[in-house]
Design a protein around this motif. Structure first.
Motif, PDB file in Angstrom:
ATOM      1  N   GLY A 107     -13.291  43.539 104.904  1.00  0.00           N
ATOM      2  CA  GLY A 107     -14.698  43.174 105.005  1.00  0.00           C
ATOM      3  C   GLY A 107     -15.234  43.338 106.416  1.00  0.00           C
ATOM      4  N   GLY A 108     -14.435  42.935 107.411  1.00  0.00           N
ATOM      5  CA  GLY A 108     -14.863  43.068 108.799  1.00  0.00           C
ATOM      6  C   GLY A 108     -14.984  44.522 109.221  1.00  0.00           C
ATOM      7  N   GLU A 109     -14.066  45.384 108.728  1.00  0.00           N
ATOM      8  CA  GLU A 109     -14.129  46.812 109.067  1.00  0.00           C
ATOM      9  C   GLU A 109     -15.351  47.474 108.436  1.00  0.00           C
ATOM     10  OE1 GLU A 109      -9.358  47.747 109.626  1.00  0.00           O
ATOM     11  OE2 GLU A 109     -10.274  47.867 107.641  1.00  0.00           O
ATOM     12  N   LYS A 110     -15.734  47.030 107.251  1.00  0.00           N
ATOM     13  CA  LYS A 110     -16.950  47.564 106.631  1.00  0.00           C
ATOM     14  C   LYS A 110     -18.182  47.187 107.441  1.00  0.00           C
ATOM     15  CE  LYS A 110     -15.184  47.783 101.910  1.00  0.00           C
ATOM     16  NZ  LYS A 110     -15.244  47.218 100.543  1.00  0.00           N
ATOM     17  N   ARG A 111     -18.168  45.983 108.040  1.00  0.00           N
ATOM     18  CA  ARG A 111     -19.292  45.592 108.898  1.00  0.00           C
ATOM     19  C   ARG A 111     -19.345  46.476 110.145  1.00  0.00           C
ATOM     20  NH1 ARG A 111     -23.130  44.443 107.116  1.00  0.00           N
ATOM     21  NH2 ARG A 111     -23.978  42.887 108.509  1.00  0.00           N
ATOM     22  N   ARG A 112     -18.183  46.843 110.668  1.00  0.00           N
ATOM     23  CA  ARG A 112     -18.148  47.756 111.814  1.00  0.00           C
ATOM     24  C   ARG A 112     -18.708  49.125 111.429  1.00  0.00           C
ATOM     25  NH1 ARG A 112     -13.612  46.793 115.931  1.00  0.00           N
ATOM     26  NH2 ARG A 112     -12.978  44.633 115.617  1.00  0.00           N
ATOM     27  N   LEU A 113     -18.396  49.569 110.213  1.00  0.00           N
ATOM     28  CA  LEU A 113     -18.938  50.841 109.745  1.00  0.00           C
ATOM     29  C   LEU A 113     -20.456  50.744 109.594  1.00  0.00           C
ATOM     30  CD1 LEU A 113     -18.546  53.710 108.765  1.00  0.00           C
ATOM     31  CD2 LEU A 113     -17.932  52.806 106.503  1.00  0.00           C
ATOM     32  N   ASP A 114     -20.941  49.629 109.083  1.00  0.00           N
ATOM     33  CA  ASP A 114     -22.391  49.393 109.027  1.00  0.00           C
ATOM     34  C   ASP A 114     -23.009  49.549 110.415  1.00  0.00           C
ATOM     35  OD1 ASP A 114     -23.065  48.760 106.318  1.00  0.00           O
ATOM     36  OD2 ASP A 114     -22.085  46.818 106.539  1.00  0.00           O
ATOM     37  N   LEU A 115     -22.352  48.952 111.401  1.00  0.00           N
ATOM     38  CA  LEU A 115     -22.873  48.996 112.766  1.00  0.00           C
ATOM     39  C   LEU A 115     -22.817  50.414 113.328  1.00  0.00           C
ATOM     40  CD1 LEU A 115     -23.994  47.476 115.168  1.00  0.00           C
ATOM     41  CD2 LEU A 115     -21.663  46.861 115.829  1.00  0.00           C
ATOM     42  N   ALA A 116     -21.747  51.153 113.022  1.00  0.00           N
ATOM     43  CA  ALA A 116     -21.643  52.538 113.488  1.00  0.00           C
ATOM     44  C   ALA A 116     -22.815  53.372 112.991  1.00  0.00           C
ATOM     45  CB  ALA A 116     -20.321  53.146 113.026  1.00  0.00           C
ATOM     46  N   GLU A 118     -26.851  39.691 110.137  1.00  0.00           N
ATOM     47  CA  GLU A 118     -25.504  39.117 109.986  1.00  0.00           C
ATOM     48  C   GLU A 118     -24.428  40.123 110.393  1.00  0.00           C
ATOM     49  OE1 GLU A 118     -25.040  36.003 109.287  1.00  0.00           O
ATOM     50  OE2 GLU A 118     -27.050  35.458 108.612  1.00  0.00           O
ATOM     51  N   PRO A 119     -24.463  40.624 111.628  1.00  0.00           N
ATOM     52  CA  PRO A 119     -23.572  41.734 112.003  1.00  0.00           C
ATOM     53  C   PRO A 119     -22.094  41.394 112.009  1.00  0.00           C
ATOM     54  CG  PRO A 119     -24.671  40.857 113.940  1.00  0.00           C
ATOM     55  CD  PRO A 119     -25.322  40.214 112.751  1.00  0.00           C
ATOM     56  N   THR A 120     -21.710  40.126 112.195  1.00  0.00           N
ATOM     57  CA  THR A 120     -20.281  39.799 112.285  1.00  0.00           C
ATOM     58  C   THR A 120     -19.781  39.039 111.068  1.00  0.00           C
ATOM     59  OG1 THR A 120     -20.723  37.743 113.504  1.00  0.00           O
ATOM     60  CG2 THR A 120     -20.407  39.753 114.802  1.00  0.00           C
ATOM     61  N   SER A 121     -20.554  39.028 110.002  1.00  0.00           N
ATOM     62  CA  SER A 121     -20.110  38.370 108.770  1.00  0.00           C
ATOM     63  C   SER A 121     -18.828  39.023 108.262  1.00  0.00           C
ATOM     64  CB  SER A 121     -21.204  38.487 107.710  1.00  0.00           C
ATOM     65  OG  SER A 121     -20.773  37.955 106.476  1.00  0.00           O
ATOM     66  N   GLY A 122     -17.820  38.217 107.960  1.00  0.00           N
ATOM     67  CA  GLY A 122     -16.563  38.732 107.444  1.00  0.00           C
ATOM     68  C   GLY A 122     -15.569  39.158 108.503  1.00  0.00           C
TER      69      GLY A 122
END
Length: 317
Positions: A144-153, A167-171
């Protein structure tokens, strides 16, 4: 409230968002909101579920028009009317990205880059968000956290002037959260203007230049963290000494003195004075104050105080 000036990148003036029956009947998710964000600032928009944060952000992103009021980005651009001019200058990180699960991280970023104006190199965007070691991993195998990083990328792919982070750091685990904070600070140092929504109050406290707390569609408090916290009292605690009753205690300059399960709880607008008075009283009486604890008000306390306030949230006045 931040003044509206030519240096502001975002200006929101008396904005309303109505749902349901028109002509000022029905539900108002956003009720007369006004704020501004200067170039290179990080503005945090906080609030409980249903406070109006998401509706406000959707208006800023141009997904819908305000029922009343005005929104301007980059001085004169309406995010709906001037979407073609605004969109290449803005990055958006939604709560969920909706990725194709059978693409790899690299393939996902490459596909998105083809739809992005002046996209930075794919490898750079992946490395920037700490996903270089996972570039060949299928999206469905990411945490889940890696998917949030991909969202940010994807949100920073076009080197946006304004970045919306929902909610950039959710998960994320604590390490991932702090690494993301460092990236956000780095983006801000490059003069990126950032609007952040988060349920992590520590995140807002550490990152935001100024913030607003929404409640029932309105901005209930705004300013720096220090501005908002200063409007709430500090606390002093100690165990009620033996053979001392609550009525024996002086006021110590406190706004309230209560006893809860054997612990004296004082609230005060001047923590230093109240703590000094309590210590002097104890010294003069030869009393040891056990369990002594002094604490300034916190953003969490201010947030909870606002969240507990009840208003007529449903109908437009």
């Amino acid at each position: 409230m931040e003044p509206i000036t030519p240096e502001n990148v975002i200006e929101v003036t008396d904005v309303w968002r109505h749902y349901g029956v028109a002509e000022k009947k029905g539900y108002a998710a956003v009720r007369g909101v006004t704020f501004a964000v200067g170039r290179g600032e990080l503005f945090a928009l906080l609030g409980t579920n249903g406070a109006g944060k998401t509706s406000t952000i959707e208006l800023l992103e141009g997904h819908s028009k305000p029922t009343e009021g005005t929104i301007r980005l980059f001085g004169s651009c309406d995010p709906v009317r001037d979407r073609a001019r605004v969109r290449p200058r803005v990055g958006v990180m939604l709560q969920e990205g909706g990725f194709a699960s059978d693409l790899t991280v690299s393939e996902t970023v490459r596909m998105w880059a083809r739809c992005t104006t002046r996209a930075r190199p794919v490898g750079e965007a992946i490395a920037l968000t700490g996903l270089a070691a996972r570039a060949g991993t299928l999206v469905k195998n990411l945490s889940g956290g890696e998917k949030r990083r991909l969202d940010l990328a994807l949100a920073v792919l076009g080197s946006p002037e304004v970045l919306f982070l929902d909610e950039p750091t959710s998960g994320m685990d604590p390490e991932g959260r702090r690494e993301t904070w460092e990236l956000i600070r780095e983006l801000q140092s490059q003069n990126t203007t950032i609007v952040l929504t988060t349920h992590y109050l520590e995140e807002a406290e550490r990152l935001a230049d100024h913030l607003a707390i929404m409640h029932h569609g309105r901005i209930a408090a705004s300013g720096t963290t220090a501005d908002i916290v200063s409007a709430h009292p500090s606390s002093l605690y100690f165990a009620l000494p033996p053979r001392v009753t609550l009525t024996d205690l002086p006021a110590f300059g406190a706004t309230s003195v209560e006893e809860r399960n054997g612990t004296v709880h004082l609230t005060t607008d001047d923590l230093q004075f109240t703590a000094t008075q309590a210590l002097l009283w104890a010294r003069e009486g030869g009393i040891t104050l056990t369990g002594l604890h002094a604490r300034s008000a916190s953003l969490e306390e201010a947030f909870l105080h606002i969240a507990r306030t009840d208003t007529d949230k449903d109908l437009i006045p």
